[in-house]
Design a protein around this motif. Structure first.
Motif, PDB file in Angstrom:
ATOM      1  N   ASP A 177       6.307 -10.713   7.854  1.00 26.11           N
ATOM      2  CA  ASP A 177       6.430  -9.377   7.260  1.00 26.11           C
ATOM      3  C   ASP A 177       5.077  -8.877   6.774  1.00 26.11           C
ATOM      4  O   ASP A 177       4.732  -7.703   6.938  1.00 26.11           O
ATOM      5  CB  ASP A 177       7.424  -9.410   6.090  1.00 26.11           C
ATOM      6  CG  ASP A 177       8.831  -9.011   6.523  1.00 26.11           C
ATOM      7  OD1 ASP A 177       9.003  -8.688   7.716  1.00 26.11           O
ATOM      8  OD2 ASP A 177       9.739  -9.024   5.675  1.00 26.11           O
ATOM      9  N   GLU A 178       4.301  -9.769   6.162  1.00 25.59           N
ATOM     10  CA  GLU A 178       2.977  -9.372   5.685  1.00 25.59           C
ATOM     11  C   GLU A 178       2.072  -9.023   6.865  1.00 25.59           C
ATOM     12  O   GLU A 178       1.287  -8.075   6.814  1.00 25.59           O
ATOM     13  CB  GLU A 178       2.355 -10.496   4.854  1.00 25.59           C
ATOM     14  CG  GLU A 178       1.024 -10.101   4.201  1.00 25.59           C
ATOM     15  CD  GLU A 178       0.454 -11.202   3.338  1.00 25.59           C
ATOM     16  OE1 GLU A 178      -0.761 -11.136   3.025  1.00 25.59           O
ATOM     17  OE2 GLU A 178       1.207 -12.141   2.976  1.00 25.59           O
ATOM     18  N   THR A 184       2.906  -5.578   8.114  1.00 23.30           N
ATOM     19  CA  THR A 184       2.375  -4.563   7.198  1.00 23.30           C
ATOM     20  C   THR A 184       0.877  -4.381   7.394  1.00 23.30           C
ATOM     21  O   THR A 184       0.366  -3.250   7.432  1.00 23.30           O
ATOM     22  CB  THR A 184       2.673  -4.967   5.743  1.00 23.30           C
ATOM     23  OG1 THR A 184       4.091  -5.074   5.563  1.00 23.30           O
ATOM     24  CG2 THR A 184       2.122  -3.927   4.780  1.00 23.30           C
ATOM     25  N   ASP A 231      -1.231  -1.004   8.867  1.00 24.15           N
ATOM     26  CA  ASP A 231      -2.372  -0.426   8.159  1.00 24.15           C
ATOM     27  C   ASP A 231      -3.601  -0.346   9.073  1.00 24.15           C
ATOM     28  O   ASP A 231      -4.302   0.673   9.094  1.00 24.15           O
ATOM     29  CB  ASP A 231      -2.688  -1.270   6.924  1.00 24.15           C
ATOM     30  CG  ASP A 231      -3.871  -0.721   6.137  1.00 24.15           C
ATOM     31  OD1 ASP A 231      -3.766   0.423   5.641  1.00 24.15           O
ATOM     32  OD2 ASP A 231      -4.894  -1.417   6.044  1.00 24.15           O
TER      33      ASP A 231
END
Length: 265
Positions: free
Chosen positions: A114-115, A118, A122
């Motif tokens: 999940d990180e 993300t 970005d």
């Protein structure tokens, strides 16, 4: 986006052509994955343009990679003129320079998928303005090709955007790296490939996908994948699509720590 692991001593898999520009970020700690097409080899993180043809991924030891499928319209804004990527595989470092290494380091250090997703969002968001966007008419033509599953005529697309056929053909090719007709064939092939992988008979697939007959389907599958329809139906790269790109979440694989990430075996 989707995360993949390969745990076997080695990985050797053929990747089927898909109507997107694909970014593969190698998160392996060892030698990494090698991609080969048309006799060209690239190791590590790569950008795979439209229509690479006979693309094979090989590697030794366990590893992980983040795969991001990019609509060609978006890819043009991220990487520049897609004509330079069409039909080949290019090292991400050759496209992004030092930013490629920084992106890899940040993604590799992330504590969860999940990180990583993300962070990837970005990174892509910050680079979207790096190159001029494609013409709105070209973007419309691509998306109509996609939604029609490759069964829209080029003349009809030209009429919809108010351009001549010649102008649409030229601008589409220069900005997306592929002609409108070739794009339609690729999208139609992708639809047929997934019907075959779902277990549908070749004759039915040919009819539903807009091919003249089963022989026409056979020729197109051979042209795009180098396989027969029967062999394509069991291609391992297609077999993980329902896991990696679930219909309920088409933009990413919902993989958290401890949850399933598609394995390449």
């Amino acid at each position: 986006m989707a995360g993949f692991r390969h745990r076997a001593p080695s990985v050797d898999i053929s990747m089927v052509a898909y109507p997107s520009v694909t970014l593969l970020v190698d998160l392996s700690e060892g030698e990494g994955i090698v991609y080969e097409t048309h006799g060209r080899h690239e190791r590590g993180s790569v950008v795979v343009g439209l229509l690479p043809g006979d693309l094979r991924a090989t590697g030794r030891g366990a590893g992980q990679c983040l795969q991001i499928r990019l609509e060609p319209v978006v890819a043009a804004a991220l990487f520049g003129a897609s004509t330079e990527l069409s039909g080949t595989v290019v090292a991400l470092e050759d496209v992004w320079g030092r930013d490629a290494g920084r992106a890899e380091d940040g993604l590799r250090a992330a504590a969860s998928w999940d990180e990583r997703f993300t962070i990837a969002v970005d990174i892509l968001g910050r680079r979207l303005g790096a190159h001029p966007p494609v013409d709105p008419q070209v973007a419309h033509a691509w998306r109509r090709t996609l939604t029609s599953r490759g069964q829209v005529r080029v003349d009809d697309l030209a009429d919809e955007v108010g351009w001549s056929r010649k102008r649409l053909w030229s601008r589409f090719r220069s900005q997306l790296g592929i002609t409108p007709k070739r794009a339609a064939r690729l999208v139609r092939f992708d639809h047929a490939a997934h019907l075959l992988a779902a277990g549908h008979a070749a004759a039915r697939v040919a009819s539903e996908s807009g091919y003249v007959d089963q022989s026409h389907l056979h020729r197109e599958v051979t042209a795009f994948a180098g396989l027969t329809p029967t062999a394509l139906a069991v291609a391992p790269w297609l077999a993980v699509d329902d896991i990696a790109w679930p219909a309920s979440s088409p933009t990413r694989c919902p993989a958290k720590d401890g949850e399933r990430v598609p394995d390449l075996r």
